[in-house]
Design an enzyme around this catalytic site. Structure first.
Site, PDB file in Angstrom:
ATOM      1  N   CYS A  61       0.882  -1.173   0.000  1.00 17.74           N
ATOM      2  CA  CYS A  61       0.000   0.000   0.000  1.00 17.74           C
ATOM      3  C   CYS A  61       0.917   1.220   0.000  1.00 17.74           C
ATOM      4  CB  CYS A  61      -0.976  -0.021   1.186  1.00 17.74           C
ATOM      5  SG  CYS A  61      -0.203   0.142   2.804  1.00 17.74           S
ATOM      6  N   ARG A  62       0.489   2.337   0.541  1.00 24.94           N
ATOM      7  CA  ARG A  62       1.347   3.524   0.524  1.00 24.94           C
ATOM      8  C   ARG A  62       2.495   3.387   1.517  1.00 24.94           C
ATOM      9  NH1 ARG A  62       1.435   7.944   3.554  1.00 24.94           N
ATOM     10  NH2 ARG A  62      -0.647   7.593   4.351  1.00 24.94           N
TER      11      ARG A  62
END
Length: 109
Positions: A61-62
């Protein structure tokens, strides 16, 4: 929680990106499968069709929070899954390529 560093990933390793659509559009790892965490349970079949049967699923994810949750879910389903430490921020920070939805150089948002 099984975790892997970006430096430990080889070209061609299966990567599952669980960020939202706007994040994906701005920039992602080329070749990654995109299933947003918010849609993951409903779209789980897409992963089982795309993931290598005998390989590991590297979840990103980020920064690592959402991917950790999806990694735990996958492990509960009996899938060999690991969380990519630092997420796309670490990916981009290590110089790995990031492309946008058009295949041009992208950015992590």
């Amino acid at each position: 929680m099984p975790t892997v560093g970006v430096a430990e990933l080889a070209d061609g390793d299966f990567l599952l990106d669980v960020r939202e659509d706007d994040e994906w559009q701005a920039g992602h790892a080329e070749g990654a499968l995109h299933i947003p965490m918010s849609e993951f349970v409903a779209r789980y079949g897409e992963l089982t069709e795309a993931a290598p049967q005998d390989g590991r699923v590297n979840v990103i994810c980020r920064s690592g929070g959402r991917s950790a949750q999806v990694t735990m879910y996958l492990a509960q389903q009996g899938i060999d899954a690991v969380n990519v430490a630092g997420g796309m921020e670490a990916w981009a920070g290590s110089g790995r390529p990031v492309v946008n939805a058009e295949g041009q150089p992208g950015a992590v948002v």
